[in-house]
Enzyme design. Structure first.
Site, mmCIF file in Angstrom:
data_model
loop_
_atom_site.group_PDB
_atom_site.id
_atom_site.type_symbol
_atom_site.label_atom_id
_atom_site.label_comp_id
_atom_site.label_asym_id
_atom_site.label_seq_id
_atom_site.Cartn_x
_atom_site.Cartn_y
_atom_site.Cartn_z
ATOM 1 C CG HIS A 46 -2.020 -1.013 1.130
ATOM 2 N ND1 HIS A 46 -3.308 -0.710 0.782
ATOM 3 C CD2 HIS A 46 -1.997 -2.358 1.332
ATOM 4 C CE1 HIS A 46 -4.043 -1.805 0.773
ATOM 5 N NE2 HIS A 46 -3.272 -2.825 1.105
ATOM 6 C CG ASP A 89 0.187 9.511 0.521
ATOM 7 O OD1 ASP A 89 0.174 8.400 1.073
ATOM 8 O OD2 ASP A 89 -0.492 10.480 0.913
#
Length: 496
Positions: A164, A377
């Site tokens: 992730h 991110d």
């Protein structure tokens, strides 16, 4: 050990619930608000599935139990394991290393030993729950050794892994003393998913450079015994949200009414800017506040006309870097409010809380400008939530180039958060954007978010896993059936 009956087993560091226990031994649970939980909830509801993970409480031993139709299998962690496996190796070694060394990673051999031990415990728990030939979906950087450990325990399984967070380039990853062991662990999976094509390419380059496996394309092979080569796919599967449900939530009358109340509580400024983040040094919160503070200093925005709302939910508060970040952000907010705040008009509203989804949807509707300025991110689902909430086609999204979402949300105003002058101009452009321009950009954003939802993400990953896993299993069975019992190959750690 419970009976292995589940066709799909999900493994993550945390269970999808928050568990509390009383002194009398009574245990209760509530649904967790995290992004992974939100993303996988529709998948778990529609499948014969179990979820393996830690309860979130140290030194708590729990039996498996049902929660909202999902069978949950708690993996116990001691207080020292939480400190060394989770706060230590996962979040003070891997997290900063994988986020471009924004903060320096710490390399401690004792943390690594505990990381290995805990990963083995997760693999054993999952092996006990998986039906023959089941799919097992392992999630995130805390569990990178699980795929290979699980394959040793249960070679019949179809194993997928999804990362992730970003995967670092070779020049950073090679700093990790246990780089080969991490790669070998990941290579136990049939499908290894990443948020962005660049992350998948970084991983394949590391594999090629450090293991001897030639991983030059998305599909490549590893040798797993005499006559048997297993195919692995390492590619991008960008995650999303349950966009239709979130859009429907934001259209509720109670949520829209709450959005209007929020604007009134803020003093009905012309422009409301909003940041929603975990309080994490990767999110660019300080850069964002610095840019906004300089706009206040320059007189280009005033508290009566514009206000910034910063929601910073608590995160990893036992890690020193996060404690320092909170102190710095709160000092910065206090200084700006002291210098530029007016009676009835606060320059920055700083909220160190987590909020339920309905309140978040109301905040998104109340915000004219959404600020997502991460320094690095993996994806950033907040950006997608904002777009899903804006069925009114209002609002403007300012988005960091260094988020996975930037690959998809091309209707946003893109910024380099390290460029403070550039970010200041982007904030002003968003604040002063015409209604027609907002509508045009938001239509473009919503087409992407509403079509590429979490269901499409999970189906894409799981169908790829089913296809490739079945092919690998058939090839393995053919080799095993051709070998004598004494010569049947045993699957080693991939890449060795």
């Amino acid at each position: 050990m419970s009976k292995a009956v589940f066709d799909l087993v999900v493994i993550s560091n945390r269970l999808p619930v928050d568990i509390t226990s009383t002194d009398g031994g009574e245990v209760s649970w509530t649904r967790s608000p995290g992004g992974l939980v939100t993303a996988l909830d529709p998948v778990m509801r529609d499948a014969d599935a179990a979820w393996v993970g830690w309860s979130g409480a140290p030194d708590l031993e729990l039996e498996p139990f049902d929660a909202d139709g999902t069978f949950l299998v708690p993996v116990p962690l001691s207080a020292s394991e939480v400190s060394e496996y989770y706060e230590g190796f996962s979040n003070d070694t891997l997290w900063p290393l994988y986020h471009d060394v924004i903060a320096p990673p710490a390399f401690h051999r004792a943390w690594w030993d505990v990381y290995r031990r805990v990963n083995a415990r997760f693999a054993e728990a999952a092996a006990a729950q998986a039906a023959p030939g089941a799919k097992v979906w392992v999630h995130d950087y805390q569990l990178q050794l699980v795929p290979a450990l699980l394959r040793q325990l249960r070679p019949d399984l179809e194993i997928g892994f999804f990362n992730h967070i970003p995967f670092p380039p070779y020049e950073l990853f090679q700093q990790l003393p246990w780089r080969r062991q991490i790669l070998d662990g990941l290579l136990g999976a049939d499908v290894i998913g990443f948020q962005r094509p660049t992350d998948a390419a970084n991983f394949r380059r590391c594999v090629t450079a450090l293991t001897g496996v030639k991983a030059r394309t998305e599909k490549f092979t590893v040798h797993e015994g005499e006559g048997y080569n297993r195919t692995i796919q390492a590619s991008a599967f960008p995650i999303s949200i349950d966009s239709k449900s979130f859009s429907a939530l934001a259209r509720k009358k109670s949520v829209r009414r709450r959005a209007q109340e929020i604007r009134e509580e803020l003093g009905n400024p012309r422009v409301v800017m909003l940041g929603v983040d975990r309080l994490d040094y990767t999110k660019g919160i300080r850069h964002r506040i610095k840019a906004y503070g300089e706009l206040l200093e320059d007189g280009r925005v005033t508290p009566g006309d514009c206000t910034l709302v910063q929601v910073a939910s608590p995160s990893r508060e036992n890690v020193e870097a996060y404690q320092e970040l909170r102190e710095h952000v709160e000092l910065l907010v206090g200084r700006l409010n002291g210098e530029y705040g007016q009676l009835g008009h606060t320059a920055i509203h700083y909220l160190h809380h987590s909020y339920p989804q309905a309140e978040m949807a109301a905040l998104y509707l109340a915000a004219d400008v959404m600020l997502v300025t991460s320094l690095r991110d993996g994806m950033n689902l907040v950006a997608k939530e904002y777009v899903a909430a804006r069925s009114d086609l209002g609002g403007a999204l300012v988005l960091s180039e260094f988020t996975g979402a930037a690959d998809e949300l091309t209707g946003a105003i893109m910024v380099n958060p390290h460029d403070i002058d550039g970010m200041k101009e982007a904030l002003l452009d968003a604040a002063n954007m015409t209604p027609d321009e907002r509508r045009r950009r938001m239509l473009r954003l919503r087409r992407k978010v509403m079509s590429n939802d979490v269901t499409r993400w999970s189906k894409s990953f799981l169908s790829t896993l089913e296809s490739l896993g079945a092919t690998n299993h058939t090839a393995s069975q053919s080799v095993r059936s051709a070998a004598s019992p004494l010569e049947a190959p045993v699957s080693p750690v991939a890449g060795k």
